[in-house]
Write an enzyme that holds these catalytic residues in place. Structure first.
Site, PDB file in Angstrom:
ATOM      1  N   TRP A   1      41.589  47.227  41.349  1.00 38.18           N
ATOM      2  CA  TRP A   1      42.475  47.925  40.437  1.00 38.18           C
ATOM      3  C   TRP A   1      41.788  49.237  40.074  1.00 38.18           C
ATOM      4  O   TRP A   1      40.659  49.245  39.621  1.00 38.18           O
ATOM      5  CB  TRP A   1      42.704  47.057  39.197  1.00 38.18           C
ATOM      6  CG  TRP A   1      43.755  47.566  38.282  1.00 38.18           C
ATOM      7  CD1 TRP A   1      43.530  48.175  37.088  1.00 38.18           C
ATOM      8  CD2 TRP A   1      45.168  47.527  38.471  1.00 38.18           C
ATOM      9  NE1 TRP A   1      44.719  48.512  36.503  1.00 38.18           N
ATOM     10  CE2 TRP A   1      45.748  48.123  37.339  1.00 38.18           C
ATOM     11  CE3 TRP A   1      45.988  47.042  39.482  1.00 38.18           C
ATOM     12  CZ2 TRP A   1      47.126  48.249  37.192  1.00 38.18           C
ATOM     13  CZ3 TRP A   1      47.349  47.170  39.332  1.00 38.18           C
ATOM     14  CH2 TRP A   1      47.901  47.761  38.207  1.00 38.18           C
TER      15      TRP A   1
ATOM     16  N   ALA B   1      39.598  42.740  37.765  1.00 40.37           N
ATOM     17  CA  ALA B   1      38.444  42.349  36.954  1.00 40.37           C
ATOM     18  C   ALA B   1      38.421  40.858  36.663  1.00 40.37           C
ATOM     19  O   ALA B   1      37.348  40.250  36.633  1.00 40.37           O
ATOM     20  CB  ALA B   1      38.457  43.134  35.645  1.00 40.37           C
ATOM     21  N   PHE B   2      39.575  40.274  36.448  1.00 39.71           N
ATOM     22  CA  PHE B   2      39.641  38.869  36.068  1.00 39.71           C
ATOM     23  C   PHE B   2      39.067  37.950  37.141  1.00 39.71           C
ATOM     24  O   PHE B   2      38.614  36.853  36.833  1.00 39.71           O
ATOM     25  CB  PHE B   2      41.099  38.491  35.759  1.00 39.71           C
ATOM     26  CG  PHE B   2      41.243  37.534  34.633  1.00 39.71           C
ATOM     27  CD1 PHE B   2      40.897  37.894  33.341  1.00 39.71           C
ATOM     28  CD2 PHE B   2      41.733  36.260  34.854  1.00 39.71           C
ATOM     29  CE1 PHE B   2      41.025  37.008  32.287  1.00 39.71           C
ATOM     30  CE2 PHE B   2      41.874  35.363  33.814  1.00 39.71           C
ATOM     31  CZ  PHE B   2      41.513  35.737  32.522  1.00 39.71           C
ATOM     32  N   GLU B   3      39.056  38.397  38.377  1.00 39.80           N
ATOM     33  CA  GLU B   3      38.531  37.587  39.483  1.00 39.80           C
ATOM     34  C   GLU B   3      37.014  37.721  39.652  1.00 39.80           C
ATOM     35  O   GLU B   3      36.394  36.990  40.417  1.00 39.80           O
ATOM     36  CB  GLU B   3      39.228  37.957  40.788  1.00 39.80           C
ATOM     37  CG  GLU B   3      40.693  37.565  40.856  1.00 39.80           C
ATOM     38  CD  GLU B   3      41.635  38.494  40.100  1.00 39.80           C
ATOM     39  OE1 GLU B   3      42.727  38.034  39.733  1.00 39.80           O
ATOM     40  OE2 GLU B   3      41.282  39.679  39.859  1.00 39.80           O
TER      41      GLU B   3
ATOM     42  N   VAL C   1      39.028  48.401  33.278  1.00 38.58           N
ATOM     43  CA  VAL C   1      40.076  47.629  32.612  1.00 38.58           C
ATOM     44  C   VAL C   1      40.792  48.546  31.624  1.00 38.58           C
ATOM     45  O   VAL C   1      40.196  48.985  30.638  1.00 38.58           O
ATOM     46  CB  VAL C   1      39.482  46.413  31.885  1.00 38.58           C
ATOM     47  CG1 VAL C   1      40.579  45.595  31.221  1.00 38.58           C
ATOM     48  CG2 VAL C   1      38.680  45.545  32.855  1.00 38.58           C
ATOM     49  N   VAL C   2      42.051  48.835  31.920  1.00 35.72           N
ATOM     50  CA  VAL C   2      42.817  49.739  31.061  1.00 35.72           C
ATOM     51  C   VAL C   2      44.065  49.046  30.545  1.00 35.72           C
ATOM     52  O   VAL C   2      44.518  48.039  31.095  1.00 35.72           O
ATOM     53  CB  VAL C   2      43.197  51.044  31.802  1.00 35.72           C
ATOM     54  CG1 VAL C   2      41.951  51.797  32.233  1.00 35.72           C
ATOM     55  CG2 VAL C   2      44.074  50.766  32.999  1.00 35.72           C
TER      56      VAL C   2
ATOM     57  N   ARG D   1      47.009  43.081  25.865  1.00 31.96           N
ATOM     58  CA  ARG D   1      45.848  43.798  25.344  1.00 31.96           C
ATOM     59  C   ARG D   1      44.704  43.764  26.352  1.00 31.96           C
ATOM     60  O   ARG D   1      44.200  42.706  26.695  1.00 31.96           O
ATOM     61  CB  ARG D   1      45.406  43.169  24.029  1.00 31.96           C
ATOM     62  CG  ARG D   1      46.437  43.218  22.938  1.00 31.96           C
ATOM     63  CD  ARG D   1      46.556  44.549  22.301  1.00 31.96           C
ATOM     64  NE  ARG D   1      45.258  44.902  21.735  1.00 31.96           N
ATOM     65  CZ  ARG D   1      44.984  46.090  21.264  1.00 31.96           C
ATOM     66  NH1 ARG D   1      45.879  47.024  21.272  1.00 31.96           N
ATOM     67  NH2 ARG D   1      43.796  46.352  20.774  1.00 31.96           N
TER      68      ARG D   1
ATOM     69  N   SER E   1      26.992  44.012  34.751  1.00 34.81           N
ATOM     70  CA  SER E   1      28.367  44.472  34.623  1.00 34.81           C
ATOM     71  C   SER E   1      28.462  45.985  34.509  1.00 34.81           C
ATOM     72  O   SER E   1      27.761  46.601  33.711  1.00 34.81           O
ATOM     73  CB  SER E   1      29.006  43.842  33.381  1.00 34.81           C
ATOM     74  OG  SER E   1      30.292  44.379  33.162  1.00 34.81           O
TER      75      SER E   1
ATOM     76  N   HIS F   1      41.674  62.868  33.615  1.00 35.09           N
ATOM     77  CA  HIS F   1      41.031  61.606  33.220  1.00 35.09           C
ATOM     78  C   HIS F   1      40.405  60.902  34.419  1.00 35.09           C
ATOM     79  O   HIS F   1      39.308  60.341  34.311  1.00 35.09           O
ATOM     80  CB  HIS F   1      42.031  60.681  32.531  1.00 35.09           C
ATOM     81  CG  HIS F   1      42.108  60.895  31.056  1.00 35.09           C
ATOM     82  ND1 HIS F   1      42.664  59.986  30.209  1.00 35.09           N
ATOM     83  CD2 HIS F   1      41.687  61.923  30.271  1.00 35.09           C
ATOM     84  CE1 HIS F   1      42.589  60.431  28.975  1.00 35.09           C
ATOM     85  NE2 HIS F   1      42.015  61.614  28.990  1.00 35.09           N
TER      86      HIS F   1
END
Length: 148
Positions: free
Chosen positions: A13, A42-44, A67-68, A74, A99, A113
């Site tokens: 992502w 990120a969750f993986e 992570v946005v 949230r 991390s 950005h």
């Protein structure tokens, strides 16, 4: 002589930003000592980090994600879960799990950005490499456990 090996896990992502952490990391750690693993998001990362750390092939695992807030939930919940999971993976396996998971308060998908965060991830990648070298050196100084 065996070389230190690192696993580098990258969430896909916002890969155009996240991949820059690897660039910074390999400014300090030679690429021939690093294996890359891409995961969807990120969750993986915590599961992959745990599996890599317990494989016996690596001296440290580094995980990078951006992570946005996608407007659905949230993002701070996801970020906290990921960092907690990475810490748990390191503690459970006894291997350093580092991390480079960043959660900006303000991010808009603009060229401005994106450029800021791409540059920032290079810096964070360098910092992760320095941290990896530092923790490995510090752990080498630990007294060895004797067999009872």
């Amino acid at each position: 002589m065996t070389h230190t090996r690192y696993a580098f896990v990258k969430a896909q992502w916002h890969a155009d930003i996240v991949d820059r952490a690897y660039d910074g990391f390999t400014e300090i750690i030679p690429t021939n000592q690093v294996d890359i693993y891409d995961v969807p998001g990120a969750f993986e990362m915590p599961l992959m980090a745990r599996d890599l750390a317990s494989s016996g092939r690596y001296d440290a695992v580094v995980c990078a994600a951006f992570v946005v807030d996608g407007g659905i939930y949230r993002h701070d919940f996801v970020a906290q879960s990921v960092v907690d999971g990475l810490m748990r993976a390191g503690l459970e396996t006894g291997l350093p799990v580092l991390s480079v998971s960043l959660t900006p308060h303000h991010y808009q998908e603009t060229d401005h950005h994106n450029a800021i965060y791409q540059d920032h991830f290079v810096v964070k990648g360098r910092e992760a490499a320095t941290a990896a070298l530092g923790i490995l050196k510090a752990r080498q100084k630990l007294p060895q456990r004797s067999a009872a």
